[in-house]
Design a protein around this motif. Structure first.
Motif, short mmCIF file in Angstrom:
data_model
loop_
_atom_site.label_atom_id
_atom_site.label_comp_id
_atom_site.label_asym_id
_atom_site.label_seq_id
_atom_site.Cartn_x
_atom_site.Cartn_y
_atom_site.Cartn_z
N PRO A 1 1.05 -1.15 0.10
CA PRO A 1 0.07 -0.17 0.17
C PRO A 1 0.83 1.31 -0.20
N VAL B 1 1.67 3.84 2.17
CA VAL B 1 1.53 4.21 3.31
C VAL B 1 1.85 5.64 3.83
N GLY B 2 2.16 6.35 2.84
CA GLY B 2 2.46 7.89 3.00
C GLY B 2 1.24 8.58 2.15
N GLU B 3 1.59 9.72 1.91
CA GLU B 3 0.62 10.34 0.92
C GLU B 3 1.23 10.61 -0.39
N LYS C 1 9.70 8.51 3.32
CA LYS C 1 9.53 9.21 4.70
C LYS C 1 9.93 8.61 5.83
N LEU D 1 4.11 -3.11 8.26
CA LEU D 1 2.61 -3.45 7.80
C LEU D 1 2.11 -4.77 8.43
N PRO D 2 0.84 -4.61 8.96
CA PRO D 2 0.21 -5.42 9.54
C PRO D 2 -0.57 -6.53 8.39
N LEU E 1 -8.09 0.15 -3.35
CA LEU E 1 -6.91 0.47 -2.60
C LEU E 1 -6.42 1.67 -2.65
N VAL E 2 -6.57 2.58 -1.66
CA VAL E 2 -6.45 3.88 -1.81
C VAL E 2 -4.74 4.16 -2.13
N TYR F 1 -3.47 3.29 -4.88
CA TYR F 1 -2.64 2.71 -5.86
C TYR F 1 -2.50 2.94 -7.31
N GLN G 1 -5.01 1.63 7.27
CA GLN G 1 -3.94 2.42 6.73
C GLN G 1 -2.82 1.50 6.11
N ARG G 2 -2.56 0.99 7.06
CA ARG G 2 -0.99 0.26 6.54
C ARG G 2 -1.36 -0.99 5.73
N GLY H 1 -3.30 -0.52 3.30
CA GLY H 1 -4.02 0.14 2.01
C GLY H 1 -5.26 0.39 1.75
N GLU H 2 -6.16 0.37 3.01
CA GLU H 2 -7.45 0.81 2.87
C GLU H 2 -7.76 2.09 3.18
N LEU H 3 -6.91 2.76 3.92
CA LEU H 3 -7.16 4.39 4.00
C LEU H 3 -6.08 5.18 3.65
N GLY H 4 -6.17 6.22 3.18
CA GLY H 4 -5.05 6.98 2.41
C GLY H 4 -4.40 7.63 3.49
N LEU H 5 -4.80 7.84 4.77
CA LEU H 5 -4.10 8.64 5.91
C LEU H 5 -4.95 8.31 7.22
N ARG I 1 -10.80 7.53 3.64
CA ARG I 1 -10.88 6.60 2.62
C ARG I 1 -10.86 7.37 1.35
N THR J 1 0.73 11.30 11.92
CA THR J 1 -0.22 10.65 10.91
C THR J 1 0.70 9.23 10.80
N THR J 2 -0.13 8.75 9.73
CA THR J 2 0.77 7.59 9.45
C THR J 2 1.75 7.82 8.45
N SER J 3 1.80 9.14 7.88
CA SER J 3 2.91 9.36 7.11
C SER J 3 3.95 9.79 7.78
N ASP J 4 4.07 9.93 9.01
CA ASP J 4 5.09 10.20 9.85
C ASP J 4 5.90 9.31 10.70
#
Lengths: 487, 400
Positions: free
Chosen positions: A10, A12-14, A45, A50-51, A113-114, A116, B84-85, B87-91, B140, B295-298
């Protein structure tokens, strides 16, 4: 029925497009639970764990540690219904199609999948190397075998060295954030993300750049300067020298050298060999053997209907001979436990076979060969070598070996002085079999002859024991009927 | 005089390098990290008797409810981070560690009050009655906002730092103009604006404080000082405790142990009471700690030490309330097990719900541009529908 789910990397950042696989926390065969950490990755970053999205059993790790993969690439296969039948076919099938999967995922995680969306844009991970490479070699999505192949077997001089041991598990401590670019001193190299990106695009390793910025930070100009310096228009040697094993390398300014980072199998091989060579005092003994009768046995077994479905080779007989020799001298099946100051005697034999693969040297072993009939042993050797060549050898298959055979003969080499697989106390090198003049009953006759070499750990194996083991192997190969006597 | 230096019970461990910032005079703390209530006499002497009295009125039922909300919030937060990890959420912005500040303050709210959250107030959302899974739409990317702000008195998340404090002040001024302040009836309302230590350095927040002070607006400025504005420590935002800023604006300020849910509730109740009664704004600095990443980007390991995180993990707000419940025998093992089971169920439900979300029809982007019909938007919407229909055989909308 096994239910195979593929977990795609995924974002994991933006808006990140790729990440490095730092370390797997699971191995094939492990049971995982939802949200259990399975892998650690490093993005531009951060270092991120990852889980697992599913409960199930890991059936395949599609990407090796140290590799960089695009977002959206499947990295692991999890069987969410492991109580089904053995899943050999399924994993095989799954491995054939990783590239096609990039755009999305299958199964329950749904099509959304956000983030992707970016992965299809043929991001070339391979560095552009000035004019040295043909333009745009579009890197396909990573396949299980890393693209960084250490060449179709280099010089014969390197061949007798066997043994790769799985890396000492994933390092227990969490690596520092910038593991991928440590400086020569081990401290992280400082550079801003756009500069890192530039260096990556230019194929320049940050640790080769001399920083000029405040506080030792690498600036854009430093990277560009390094790039100019490294841009060799052509290699100074001979054509065709730049593919594929130098793909990751940086060509020196004069075109006479290429520097390739040490990673993955190469690095593990080096670590294992250094550990072994500098802890266990090696002694190697040699013996030249007339194996004509073994060759006859091989020929007759090949005719035998019972063995019609397997490949009978001299290596198979050599393996059997080694197993018999160990049975007669079980003290050689042992390991030195430095920490506890003990010698561990093993009442079983896990026979390692050194295999040259596209990924490099790996030494998977066959478990419990001491109780294995010849036919099954042949099957296991065939399975082990084909798995290794396909790059699918799992860490568990390389663990807990007790003795190793390295078949240097396949390269035409007479013999060598093999280095022990760490944790083992003996290794047998099996040389090339050739027709040679041989004195037999007072006359010179052409006979099939080979050379054997046995290296052993002199901390726990004395010369006498080593010599006896080797001579027993030789006796069986000379006269396989001995197997009847000793078996 | 010197007796106002409240002798606070030691936290159990002495950390020289990471002292407990709540162990300074003037910070309201009613329950120590070990779960014991501070002596009433000492609180009286330090001028916190009013809060102690309010806390004494908090019923065991309320304490249990707060505990449950905190555990559920954390379970939800953990699940969202994992999603998020995967891939289901953007942040995802984690709220781990700030549960007492959020749940404690939210429990002081009345239904007619209105909340302006930043983007981390998952605990407040939960207490306000917003189903937690509705927060996922925004992260999402299947909705621009995600929920109806009027339904639960809980405004949309604002990702721009601090701008919503102006909206809060403006909303408070609106309440004044509606005559919903100081009537002494249930009609009275107030506003809470949630923001962080980093936001206090923003111009918007300062403007909001100026306007709230001069108009005497019914606004509670609830600052969760979680010590880190992404990677910038509080020391680069201020050289004095943030609460001292309030007096410069002419607003009373209170500093509270943000990991003490009981104290947070008492302090916020008093501030809201004052606001509803027409007493004007209050600035609350709740001293807490962001235990997760910004956030998950940090990646917080790049800028703060493990020892600091460990020191704060020993001040965990949930464990503190659990210890209080146990010490006062308000909860037994069955209760804790039930809450645990409920949180596992919530997490599983959230996971399923999240995976079921699909992109909405593209045309919905026109739906909430204005509250009412608007000719230009209608025109654009019609053109867009036509454009979408021009693709042969393709289903309308949903560019997945």
């Amino acid at each position: 029925m096994p239910q195979l789910q593929r977990f795609a990397l995924p974002d994991v950042g933006e808006g990140l497009t790729e990440a490095d696989i730092v370390g797997w926390r699971v191995a094939v065969g492990d049971t995982v639970a939802v949200n259990q950490v399975i892998v650690e990755i490093e993005t531009a970053k951060s270092l991120v764990e990852l889980p697992s999205p599913w409960d199930g059993v890991v059936t395949e790790l599609l990407v090796a540690e140290g590799q960089t993969v695009d977002v959206g690439t499947a990295i692991v296969v999890v069987d969410t219904d492991p109580d089904g039948e053995e899943s050999d076919d399924d994993t095989g099938g799954a491995a054939d199609v990783p590239a096609a999967e990039a755009a999305g995922s299958t199964g329950t995680s749904g099509g959304v999948l956000v983030g992707y969306g970016t992965s299809h844009a043929a991001t070339t991970r391979r560095p552009r190397r000035g004019g040295a490479a043909p333009a745009a070699s579009p890197t396909p999505s990573p396949t299980p075998a890393p693209t960084r192949a250490p060449a179709p077997i280099p010089a014969p001089a390197a061949t007798p060295t066997p043994a790769v041991v799985p890396a000492p598990e994933t390092a227990p401590g969490r690596p520092v954030a910038m593991v991928s670019t440590p400086s020569p001193t081990g401290a992280p190299m400082l550079a801003k993300p756009p500069v890192r990106k530039l260096a990556k695009d230019l194929g320049i390793a940050l640790d080769t750049v001399t920083p000029s910025g405040p506080g030792g930070i690498i600036t854009r100009d430093d990277v560009i300067a390094r790039s100019r310096q490294g841009e060799a228009r052509t290699l100074a040697t001979y054509p065709g020298d730049d593919t594929p094993w130098l793909a990751d390398g940086v060509v020196s300014g004069d075109g006479r050298q290429t520097r390739v980072p040490v990673r993955s199998v190469r690095r593990r091989t080096a670590e294992a060999m250094v550990a072994s060579a500098f802890t266990a005092p090696h002694v190697t003994v040699f013996q030249t053997v007339d194996v004509t009768r073994t060759m006859k046995l091989v020929a007759s077994l090949r005719e035998d209907r019972e063995f019609a479905d397997v490949r009978v080779t001299p290596l198979l007989i050599a393996a059997k001979a080694l197993i018999l020799a160990i049975r007669r001298h079980p003290e050689i099946s042992a390991a030195w436990d430095e920490e506890r100051q003990e010698i561990v005697y093993k009442h079983y034999v896990n026979l390692g076979i050194a295999a040259a693969t596209p990924r490099g040297l790996v030494v998977p072993n066959i478990k419990n060969v001491h109780s294995m009939p010849l036919h099954q042993l042949a099957e296991e050797i065939a399975h082990l070598t084909s798995t290794a060549r396909a790059g699918r050898t799992q860490p568990s298959e390389m663990r807990d070996g007790t003795v190793t055979i390295t078949n240097v003969g396949v390269f035409g080499t007479d013999t060598g002085t093999p280095i022990l697989n760490p944790g083992e106390s003996a290794i047998l090198a099996f040389g090339a079999i050739a027709e040679r003049p041989w004195v037999r009953k007072g006359k010179i006759k052409p006979r099939w002859v080979t050379q054997l070499a046995l290296s052993f750990d002199h901390r726990l194996v004395d010369g006498e024991l080593g010599a006896r083991v080797l001579s027993d192997v030789a006796r069986v190969l000379e006269d396989p009927a001995h197997a009847l006597v000793w078996g | 005089m010197s007796s106002t230096e409240t002798p606070v019970a030691p936290a159990g461990t002495t950390e020289l390098s990471w002292p407990d910032p709540c162990e300074v005079a003037g910070t309201v703390r009613l329950v120590a990290p070990d779960g014991s209530r501070l002596p009433a006499q000492a609180l009286e002497l330090s001028g916190h008797g009013v809060y102690a009295a309010a806390a004494a009125r908090t019923t065991p039922d309320q304490l249990r409810a707060m505990y449950r909300d905190m555990v559920l919030t954390r379970a939800f937060d953990r699940e969202a981070t994992s999603l998020q990890r995967q891939g289901e959420l953007g942040l995802w912005p984690e709220c781990r560690g700030q549960e007492a500040a959020q749940i404690g303050s939210a429990h002081a709210l009345r239904p007619r009050d209105h909340v302006f959250p930043s983007y981390r107030e998952h605990g407040v959302a939960h207490v306000r009655g917003l189903p937690l899974h509705e927060l996922l739409h925004l992260f999402r990317g299947t909705e621009h906002g995600g929920w109806d702000p009027t339904a639960h008195g809980f405004h949309l998340y604002t990702l721009v730092i601090g701008s919503h404090t102006l909206h809060a002040t403006g909303y408070g001024m609106g309440i004044q103009r509606d005559g919903d302040v100081g009537t002494g009836t249930d009609r009275d309302r107030a506003v809470v604006a949630y923001f962080g230590d980093g936001a206090t350095a923003q111009g918007d927040v300062n403007e909001a404080l100026v306007f709230a002070a001069t108009t005497n607006a019914p606004v509670v400025f609830f600052c969760q000082n979680n010590h880190w504005a992404i990677s910038a420590p509080t020391s680069v935002q201020t050289t004095v405790p943030l609460v001292e800023r309030a007096s410069g604006f002419g607003i009373p300020g209170v500093r509270v142990d943000g990991n003490d849910a009981v104290a947070v509730k008492a302090v916020t109740e008093a501030a809201l009471e004052r606001a509803r009664a027409g007493g004007g704004p209050t600035f609350i600095e709740a001293v807490t700690y962001r235990m997760g990443a910004h956030t998950t980007s940090d990646d917080p390991t790049r800028y703060r030490e493990r020892a600091e995180e460990e020191a704060w993990s020993r001040r965990d707000p949930i464990e503190r309330l659990a210890a209080l419940l146990r010490a006062e025998e308000h909860a037994d093992a069955d209760f804790f097990a039930a809450v645990e089971a409920e949180s596992a169920e919530l997490a599983a439900g959230v996971r399923t719900y999240c995976r079921s979300l699909t992109p909405p029809p593209a045309a919905t982007i026109f739906d909430h541009v204005y509250a009412s019909e608007h000719p230009l938007v209608a025109e654009e919407s019609a053109w867009f529908a036509q454009y979408e229909a021009s693709f042969d055989g393709a289903p309308a909308g949903g560019h997945a």
